[in-house]
Write a protein that holds these residues in place. Structure first.
Motif, PDB file in Angstrom:
ATOM      1  N   ASP A  87       0.816  -1.208   0.000  1.00 40.61           N
ATOM      2  CA  ASP A  87       0.000   0.000   0.000  1.00 40.61           C
ATOM      3  C   ASP A  87       0.855   1.266   0.000  1.00 40.61           C
ATOM      4  N   SER A 169      -6.205   0.006  -9.640  1.00 37.35           N
ATOM      5  CA  SER A 169      -7.548  -0.272  -9.120  1.00 37.35           C
ATOM      6  C   SER A 169      -7.567  -1.553  -8.291  1.00 37.35           C
ATOM      7  N   ALA A 171      -5.529  -2.291  -6.060  1.00 35.28           N
ATOM      8  CA  ALA A 171      -5.199  -1.932  -4.675  1.00 35.28           C
ATOM      9  C   ALA A 171      -6.470  -1.722  -3.850  1.00 35.28           C
ATOM     10  N   TRP A 172      -7.556  -1.250  -4.482  1.00 28.32           N
ATOM     11  CA  TRP A 172      -8.800  -1.006  -3.760  1.00 28.32           C
ATOM     12  C   TRP A 172      -9.838  -2.102  -3.991  1.00 28.32           C
ATOM     13  N   LEU A 173      -9.928  -2.601  -5.195  1.00 30.00           N
ATOM     14  CA  LEU A 173     -11.006  -3.538  -5.525  1.00 30.00           C
ATOM     15  C   LEU A 173     -10.640  -4.998  -5.294  1.00 30.00           C
ATOM     16  N   ASP A 174      -9.361  -5.315  -5.171  1.00 27.62           N
ATOM     17  CA  ASP A 174      -8.876  -6.666  -4.872  1.00 27.62           C
ATOM     18  C   ASP A 174      -9.541  -7.713  -5.766  1.00 27.62           C
TER      19      ASP A 174
END
Length: 186
Positions: A87, A169, A171-174
């Protein structure tokens, strides 16, 4: 000094057509010294980054050989489909964006270096997401490799930004569900 540089360029093999290495070197010779320095301020930080990547790779290779020699367990090698940036990798990306948008021209080379290096990392993560999704759908690994090579070769101006956005994306939506869900949901 200019005549020596021109002689070196003349010894380069290959055609002298636009886009060739020889043509690019001749164009750089026609640039003023100030323009050459300005070009190096963008080019040099990225070359230093690639040098560090090469050193880390060489260090891991030497460590793996030393582990085998000493009889230790092998180094961990994560599959490409499980590769993810930490992160904290968002910090250089956001710093590069801030420098590019809100600073004067003197800070632009630093902003370019931060943005290029961050986006290259997120491009690799985007390729890892694509790799994982295709493998999960049952596509053979050789076909995945061929698709990636063809896409990279023929659609480079669109491919790199697309996979960088996909990696960012992730990193947030996995997409690959690498992180456990906080509520235990699937």
């Amino acid at each position: 000094a200019r005549s020596e540089e021109q002689q070196i360029v003349q010894t380069l093999e290959g055609p002298d057509k636009p886009g060739s290495w020889k043509h690019m070197m001749q164009e750089s010779l026609s640039m003023s010294p100030a323009d050459r320095v300005r070009m190096l301020t963008y080019f040099l930080p990225n070359m230093a980054f690639l040098w560090m990547v090469l050193l880390v790779h060489a260090g891991r290779s030497l460590a793996a050989r030393a582990a085998v020699w000493r009889g230790w367990p092998p180094l961990s090698r994560a599959e490409l489909s499980a590769w993810r940036l930490p992160d904290g990798a968002l910090v250089p990306l956001l710093a590069g964006l801030a420098l590019a948008l809100f600073s004067n021209a003197a800070w632009r080379p630093g902003a370019a270096a931060l943005l290029v290096q961050s986006l290259l990392g997120y491009s690799v993560q985007g390729i890892a997401v694509t790799h994982a999704v295709l493998l999960a759908r049952g596509v053979p690994p050789l076909v995945v490799l061929l698709v990636m090579v063809v896409l990279f070769t023929f659609t480079l101006p669109v491919f790199l930004p697309s996979v960088a956005l996909l990696g960012l994306s992730d990193a947030w939506l996995d997409y690959r569900r690498l992180e456990p869900s906080p509520r235990g949901e699937a």
